[in-house]
Design an enzyme around this catalytic site. Structure first.
Site, PDB file in Angstrom:
ATOM      1  N   LYS A   6       0.842  -1.189   0.000  1.00 50.31           N
ATOM      2  CA  LYS A   6       0.000   0.000   0.000  1.00 50.31           C
ATOM      3  C   LYS A   6       0.879   1.242   0.000  1.00 50.31           C
ATOM      4  CE  LYS A   6       0.737   1.725   4.298  1.00 50.31           C
ATOM      5  NZ  LYS A   6       1.222   3.100   4.591  1.00 50.31           N
ATOM      6  N   ASP A 138      -3.252  -1.345   9.090  1.00 46.44           N
ATOM      7  CA  ASP A 138      -3.245  -1.434   7.631  1.00 46.44           C
ATOM      8  C   ASP A 138      -3.763  -2.769   7.097  1.00 46.44           C
ATOM      9  OD1 ASP A 138      -2.136   1.116   7.358  1.00 46.44           O
ATOM     10  OD2 ASP A 138      -0.088   0.356   7.498  1.00 46.44           O
TER      11      ASP A 138
END
Length: 299
Positions: A6, A138
């Site tokens: 990410k 996350d």
């Protein structure tokens, strides 16, 4: 399973909450840099990390039950009251360790989905997201992928329509950067945080077909100054990326990875070549957004 790295195309950090965590507003994007996770039923839990790319140093990845992939597997087994289940987990890493690209979170997300498929558990999406949130901020996004907003500590994920074509040159760093140290430096610089919010104009711009360069005015990372104060050479990398033709440079998450936004695939490859000429050879070209954790078939 395969799970993506990410990046944060927007990251706003607020004042610490009573529990010590900083509230975040972020726009995540999953990009085409992946860790692959293979799981096999076993008598006891184990994890093996395989690294065969030059930009990843796996020496600091734990091989015991503190590894987030084992923690993910145990959380899933406990959720289904399967105390007698265990697995051998192999993680083949391409996402840098402590690089601000959520490699550990990707591994946890891939493990959750892989074991759910292996053991035919049919865990609902909501249950998987709840388990993921308990593992790390996350991890839920690594399940969702694409482009999404994140609030809370980043774990409350909402998909965002993104019809853009984003191309990035990822500039890797030889040394990881501790997330707690960056947040500590941020608190010192900012006096404990400030007001922040994702601009509605950014989300609206993403809905229309675009190249990432067309909405770069909205890109932002609250943690950059803190990371640059700890590692001034990272700011130099960001500046060199611009000199090499990037239309924008941005730190990924809490660093130290630097992202150079390019105007298409050919431009990205050209920027990577210029960076190599300047001595920054540890780079790769990626695009986004891409899918979250998904099954990979090997022929």
């Amino acid at each position: 399973m395969r799970a993506p790295a990410k990046i944060n195309v927007y990251l706003g950090v607020g004042k610490p909450r009573p529990d010590g965590f900083h509230p975040l507003e972020t726009v995540y994007q999953a990009v085409s840099l992946y860790d692959d996770v293979t799981v096999t039923s076993a008598d006891e839990w184990s994890v093996t990390t395989v690294v065969d790319v030059p930009h990843v140093d796996g020496s600091s990845v734990p091989d015991d039950e503190t590894n987030i992939a084992i923690r993910a597997g145990k959380a899933l087994a406990a959720h289904h009251r399967l105390d007698d289940r265990a697995a051998a987990i192999e993680v083949r890493k391409s996402i840098p360790v402590a690089g601000g690209m959520a490699g550990g979170s990707a591994d946890a997300a891939a493990t959750l989905v892989a074991l759910d498929r292996l053991w035919n558990l049919d865990t609902s999406d909501d249950e998987l997201l709840a388990l993921a949130a308990g593992l790390g901020s996350d991890v839920p996004f690594a399940l969702v992928g694409g482009t999404a907003t994140g609030t809370g500590r980043g774990e409350v994920v909402t998909r965002v329509e993104d019809n853009g074509a984003w191309w990035w040159v990822v500039v890797f760093d030889d040394e990881g950067l501790s997330t707690p140290s960056v947040y500590g430096a941020y608190d010192l610089l900012e006096g404990g945080g400030h007001d922040y919010r994702i601009r509605p104009q950014m989300l609206e711009a993403m809905r229309t077909p675009h190249r990432g360069v067309e909405i770069m005015v909205h890109l932002y990372n609250d943690l950059e100054d803190a990371a640059f104060s700890l590692r001034p050479e990272l700011q130099t990398v960001a500046e060199v990326a611009l000199e090499c033709g990037a239309v924008y440079s941005l730190m990924s998450g809490s660093g130290p990875t630097i992202l150079a936004l390019a105007d298409g695939a050919d431009d990205a490859r050209a920027i990577a070549g210029r960076l190599a000429e300047r001595g920054y050879e540890r780079t790769t070209v990626v695009h986004g957004p891409v899918a979250g954790a998904h099954v990979v078939a090997y022929s």
